[in-house]
Design an enzyme around this catalytic site. Structure first.
Site, PDB file in Angstrom:
ATOM      1  N   LEU A  55     103.904 -98.070 -19.725  1.00 49.97           N
ATOM      2  CA  LEU A  55     103.358 -96.819 -19.204  1.00 49.97           C
ATOM      3  C   LEU A  55     104.467 -95.990 -18.567  1.00 49.97           C
ATOM      4  O   LEU A  55     104.544 -94.775 -18.772  1.00 49.97           O
ATOM      5  CB  LEU A  55     102.256 -97.095 -18.182  1.00 49.97           C
ATOM      6  CG  LEU A  55     101.745 -95.860 -17.442  1.00 49.97           C
ATOM      7  CD1 LEU A  55     101.055 -94.893 -18.389  1.00 49.97           C
ATOM      8  CD2 LEU A  55     100.816 -96.265 -16.310  1.00 49.97           C
ATOM      9  N   HIS A  56     105.337 -96.639 -17.814  1.00 49.22           N
ATOM     10  CA  HIS A  56     106.451 -95.940 -17.161  1.00 49.22           C
ATOM     11  C   HIS A  56     107.311 -95.217 -18.211  1.00 49.22           C
ATOM     12  O   HIS A  56     107.667 -94.055 -18.035  1.00 49.22           O
ATOM     13  CB  HIS A  56     107.287 -96.927 -16.359  1.00 49.22           C
ATOM     14  CG  HIS A  56     108.544 -96.345 -15.800  1.00 49.22           C
ATOM     15  ND1 HIS A  56     108.554 -95.263 -14.950  1.00 49.22           N
ATOM     16  CD2 HIS A  56     109.845 -96.686 -15.988  1.00 49.22           C
ATOM     17  CE1 HIS A  56     109.807 -94.967 -14.631  1.00 49.22           C
ATOM     18  NE2 HIS A  56     110.605 -95.819 -15.253  1.00 49.22           N
TER      19      HIS A  56
END
Length: 187
Positions: A28-29
């Protein structure tokens, strides 16, 4: 923050849920970094029942456009067999709000010693005397284990779910979807 998507970890005999959640947050990052958006927040709806970890659900919060752009990036490559992705849905009408933020803890005495040596030019022995092993701070917050893309160093990303409040606070979110000012809808 009028829409959300839930990502539920599926049970896996080879990987612990905490390991899968760490991998999911890492991916996600990278997705949020590639998008260059600061209007997508995250929460962990099962955090209170999970006992010292974040649970098996990650919720993404944002507007329809931001979440659609994130899904279009295909950032879940390699995780699709491990998560069940909900449909993009509108946030329910009656919700409260909560701040989900990062807490940084200087818990590694060895790293603190190296920093002291580098900044003040003292010997390793003197640094060890100033910062004994017992100086390590403990943090009881749930966390994910990540690796820095810049340095390659492993670190724990401690996550605090703040008090539940009645009104939303606007603000921006960092590259992990966390904020020290903004709230996300809590339901």
């Amino acid at each position: 923050m009028d829409h959300y998507i839930d990502l539920k970890l599926l049970p896996d005999p080879e990987f612990a849920a905490t390991q899968l959640m760490s991998a999911l947050v890492s991916k996600l990052h990278r997705g949020l970094h590639d998008l260059r958006r600061d209007d997508v927040g995250i929460s962990f709806p099962d955090v209170e029942t999970a006992r010292h970890h974040l649970g098996s659900r990650l919720r993404l919060h944002g507007n329809r456009e931001a979440l659609s752009q994130l899904l279009a990036l295909n950032w879940l490559t390699g995780m699709r067999d491990h998560v069940q992705l909900s449909e993009l849905a509108a946030v329910p009408a009656q919700v409260r709000y909560r701040q989900v933020s990062r807490v940084q803890v200087d818990s590694n005495p060895e790293r603190l010693r190296r920093r002291l040596i580098k900044r003040h030019g003292i010997s390793e022995q003197e640094a060890r005397e100033r910062i004994p092993d017992s100086a390590a701070k403990r943090c009881n917050l749930p966390f994910v284990n990540l690796r820095s893309n810049g340095t390659g160093q492993a670190f724990a990303l401690f996550i605090r779910h703040g008090a539940i409040v009645e009104t939303a606070k606007a603000g921006t979110f960092n590259g992990y979807g966390l904020s020290s000012t903004a709230t996300i809808p809590w339901f």
